[in-house]
Design an enzyme around this catalytic site. Structure first.
Site, short mmCIF file in Angstrom:
data_model
loop_
_atom_site.label_atom_id
_atom_site.label_comp_id
_atom_site.label_asym_id
_atom_site.label_seq_id
_atom_site.Cartn_x
_atom_site.Cartn_y
_atom_site.Cartn_z
N GLY A 155 11.46 72.00 32.83
CA GLY A 155 12.01 70.78 31.91
C GLY A 155 13.62 71.00 32.23
N SER A 156 14.33 70.67 31.40
CA SER A 156 15.75 70.76 31.32
C SER A 156 16.09 72.38 31.28
CB SER A 156 16.60 70.25 30.22
OG SER A 156 16.26 68.85 30.28
N GLY A 157 15.24 73.02 30.16
CA GLY A 157 15.31 74.54 30.22
C GLY A 157 13.86 74.73 31.21
N LYS A 171 14.28 67.01 14.75
CA LYS A 171 13.21 66.05 15.15
C LYS A 171 11.98 66.42 14.49
CE LYS A 171 14.94 66.92 20.09
NZ LYS A 171 14.88 68.02 21.00
N GLU A 206 4.07 70.66 22.33
CA GLU A 206 4.62 71.93 21.69
C GLU A 206 4.41 71.59 20.04
OE1 GLU A 206 8.05 72.03 24.06
OE2 GLU A 206 8.19 74.47 23.70
N ASN A 218 11.56 70.29 14.11
CA ASN A 218 12.27 71.22 15.00
C ASN A 218 13.63 70.79 14.47
OD1 ASN A 218 13.56 72.49 17.07
ND2 ASN A 218 12.40 71.32 18.77
N MET A 278 16.82 65.97 37.26
CA MET A 278 16.04 65.97 38.61
C MET A 278 15.80 64.61 39.38
SD MET A 278 15.22 68.11 40.83
CE MET A 278 14.81 69.87 40.57
N ARG A 283 21.70 75.24 33.36
CA ARG A 283 21.84 76.83 33.29
C ARG A 283 21.63 77.56 34.33
NH1 ARG A 283 17.68 77.56 28.29
NH2 ARG A 283 18.07 75.43 27.66
N ARG A 315 9.64 74.75 14.01
CA ARG A 315 9.67 75.48 15.20
C ARG A 315 10.80 76.53 14.80
NH1 ARG A 315 13.05 74.17 20.26
NH2 ARG A 315 12.45 75.57 21.62
N HIS A 319 10.02 79.26 25.15
CA HIS A 319 9.12 78.29 25.35
C HIS A 319 7.34 78.78 25.06
CE1 HIS A 319 11.79 76.53 28.63
NE2 HIS A 319 12.06 75.70 27.61
#
Ligand code: ADP
Length: 400
Positions: free
Chosen positions: A208-210, A14, A382, A7, A281, A239, A89, A178
């Protein structure tokens, strides 16, 4: 069969290496801050070996070299010959790819042509692909697109009510994101319930964060909350998600901000961070418990938006078998899950609070036994999904 999953982001790479016979990750690693003085690379193997490297890593080419050094140094690999394929990815494949694909010059060119739709991501993916191809052109490289799973959306879902020429000239439409995760957890959910995927209908919540939600009918995505970009839809870590679009020209005029500045604010300085003071969170909830009213407001806004989409998606799906929670918040945060499901009993969604609160690593359902719609938690993976797609594409190319 060993598959390397990459990725490649604008300043990071990554990676994860899989043994596909056992579907286990042999290692995972990261090269970050590429192009900056404090670049850092790390690998953690399945056996617990950790190797790190710091220094200046000029570009993605050197980043891939460092990744290889770590793979060899940690003894996960002794030669690149052991790799049977590389899965990359890719965030944006637009409407030009309806499946993963073996990478060749034409595919590289198409991904390059899509840069206007993903200016941060696609150039970084291309850099990663070119380097792996440069080092070993004989190893099959496969591009796996985040957008593919959403390609089954009907036109009424993906079109925006804007002048047609924006769609025709600039490809302005909903593509979603996603997708690999939504598909992976939906398939896992169908398996938990023993239902064939092509007869399985559900709502998947990748929180998630997104964060995004998809509506899936008979195994196919028919709507999703992210749009032309990953800014649309839910409130996220940083966001804003969907807001009145007229806020943008309003702020340009009254706050003297440029479109670019507002874009940065909407992507990086909004969401949980803007309202609750942190994009994490766990910290939102800790602050909320300590009496911070804005943290409570952020939590409530986050949950409210999720519930609205669940209601909307049940309205377009009709009967569903399950709602599925995944990603950092969806998998780990029992409190968010409980808040999201409370009040949804009218739709046949009833949670077993004890089951919901019990930590577990495997996919599991946490609804009450008699309920029509199952509440399922599935850890997303993923990278494994990308590795599986890579194997499938390599095998289908061998046959043809
Ligand atoms: P991404 O992959 O988009 O960066 P993740 O899927 O890792 O995001 O999710 C990050 C979010 O998950 C953060 O808001 C974080 O607070 C939340 N999170 C992670 N672990 C927990 C946990 N144990 N309890 C509650 N929230 C968690």
């Amino acid at each position: 069969m060993k598959i390397l999953v990459i990725n490649s982001g604008s300043s990071s790479i990554k990676f994860k290496l899989y043994d596909m016979e056992t579907k286990t990750a042999l290692c995972k690693g990261l090269v970050e801050q590429i192009g900056m003085p404090n670049a850092h690379a790390k690998i953690i193997t399945k056996n617990g070996t950790v190797l790190e490297k710091t220094g200046y890593i000029d570009d993605h080419g050197l980043g891939i070299d460092v990744m290889n050094e770590l793979l060899f140094g940690s003894k996960v690999l002794s030669s690149l010959d052991e790799i049977d394929g590389v899965g990359h990815r890719v965030v944006q494949g637009a409407d030009l790819f309806d499946d993963a694909v073996l990478i060749d010059d034409e595919v590289l060119e198409t991904i390059r042509n899509l840069i206007p739709l993903a200016p941060l991501h696609n150039p970084a993916h291309l850099a990663g692909m070119k380097e792996t191809l440069r080092i070993r052109p004989d190893i099959p490289n496969v591009a796996v697109f985040d957008t593919v799973f959403h390609q089954t959306m009907p036109k009424s879902s993906y079109m925006y009510p804007l002048p047609f020429e924006f769609y025709e000239k600039y490809k302005v439409r909903k593509y979603g994101a996603h997708g690999t995760s939504h598909q992976f957890v939906a398939k896992a959910g169908a398996k938990v319930l023993g239902i064939d995927f092509d007869k399985f209908s559900c709502i998947t919540l990748h929180l998630g964060s997104g964060a995004s939600i998809s509506a899936i009918k008979d195994g196919k995505c028919i709507d999703t909350t992210m749009g032309l970009t990953p800014l649309e839809g839910l409130m996220m870590g940083t966001r804003c998600g969907s807001i009145d679009p007229a806020i943008v020209p309003f702020l340009m005029k009254n706050a003297n901000l440029s479109g670019e500045e507002i874009d940065t604010i909407m992507n990086k300085k909004s969401g949980l961070l803007a309202i609750g003071g942190t994009n994490d969170m766990r910290e939102i909830e800790a602050k909320m418990d300590a009496g911070d009213e804005n943290a409570k407001l952020a939590f409530d806004m986050f949950v409210l938006r999720i519930k609205k989409y669940i209601g909307a998606y049940i309205a377009i799906l009709g009967e569903i078998n399950a709602i599925i929670f995944t990603a950092g918040i969806g998998e780990n945060d029992a409190r968010v899950r409980e808040a999201v499901c409370s009040g949804l009993e009218i739709f046949g969604i009833r949670m077993d609070k004890d089951k919901n609160a019990a930590p577990h690593d495997e996919p599991r359902w946490v609804g009450l036994p008699e309920t029509k719609v199952r509440i399922i938690i599935v850890p997303t993976d993923e990278e494994l999904a990308i590795a599986e797609d890579t194997v499938r594409i390599i095998n289908s190319c061998k046959k043809s």
